[in-house]
Design an enzyme around this catalytic site. Sequence first.
Site, short mmCIF file in Angstrom:
data_model
loop_
_atom_site.label_atom_id
_atom_site.label_comp_id
_atom_site.label_asym_id
_atom_site.label_seq_id
_atom_site.Cartn_x
_atom_site.Cartn_y
_atom_site.Cartn_z
N ASN A 1 5.12 -0.97 -7.10
CA ASN A 1 4.67 -1.14 -5.72
C ASN A 1 4.81 0.17 -4.97
O ASN A 1 5.32 1.17 -5.50
CB ASN A 1 5.49 -2.23 -5.02
N GLU B 188 -2.64 -9.27 -1.20
CA GLU B 188 -2.27 -7.91 -1.62
C GLU B 188 -3.46 -6.97 -1.50
O GLU B 188 -4.58 -7.37 -1.22
CB GLU B 188 -1.76 -7.91 -3.07
N ASP C 85 7.88 -3.50 -1.04
CA ASP C 85 6.58 -3.93 -1.56
C ASP C 85 5.56 -2.83 -1.29
O ASP C 85 5.88 -1.66 -1.40
CB ASP C 85 6.19 -5.28 -0.95
#
Length: 300
Positions: free
Chosen positions: A156, A26, A206
């Site tokens: 997100n 991430e 996301d």
Amino acid sequence: MTDRAATSLEEVPTSVLSAERCHLGEGPTYDAATDTAWWFDIRERRLFEHRFTSADTMVHDLPKMASALARIDGERQLILADDGLYVRQVANGRMELFAALEADNPATRSNDARVHPSGTFWLGTMGRQAEQGAGAIYALHRGRITRLYGGITIPNAICFSPAGDIGYFADTATNLLHRVPLDASTGLPTGEPTALIRHQGVGGLDGAIVDADGMIWNARWGGGCVDIYHPDGRRLRSLRVPAQQSSCPAFVGRDFSRLLVTSAWQDMDAAQRAADPEHGRTFLLDAAARGRAEPDVRLS
């Protein structure tokens, strides 16, 4: 606007930037001054550093679970960790607490974040087990952290229009991407969020980033792709990523024309990992993008 995922994905030249598998890759960002990309493996407490000039990738162990990074200047970075914001010295990795964030709540951790063009830092928290409504989105502005939105399960897709007058964020649990008007000079909201995209079909919204033309590039967790949306919510393209759990994009390269995309093997059993052989790796897509540099965060 409702977005129904198409079955066909566009293939662009793609390579593996790092074969090291991330449990939960991430938070990628790119430092144009040094031609260096940074990203995290949140679960394993690791920070990756890739220097494009030498093609070297280094992995730094972290004392905290961390998820995002912003450049302060050539010597310092601001790290978003599970109990606060830390200033990290690039030269030696030393971290010093700048401001606590939900430090009294061990049930939460940090998640998505991005710097507004003004230097204000938006950052999200969530439950460690993605407990419903346990997360929130905050803004670090002029050295002070302000809570913007609560009751979020998985924050997100925090990103901003090039002019800084529009902000975006999603809750992956509801698959809604929100649009909110901002004061371009401060990066703070001037109105209430409205729903822009309701994703339906395979995968979930996301991490995201906005290009120089205002298009929104969103990694689709569980969909193995990056979807590109017009600011009015229309989906324009979907680029294939070689791992199902694609998690977050960043524009990289001197002309910001390539796309770095992280991925993860979180919650995948042995059979699922075998069926997804590139799981957890970090990729480079020659997407012919018109990206832009990430701004430095302002601490005061």
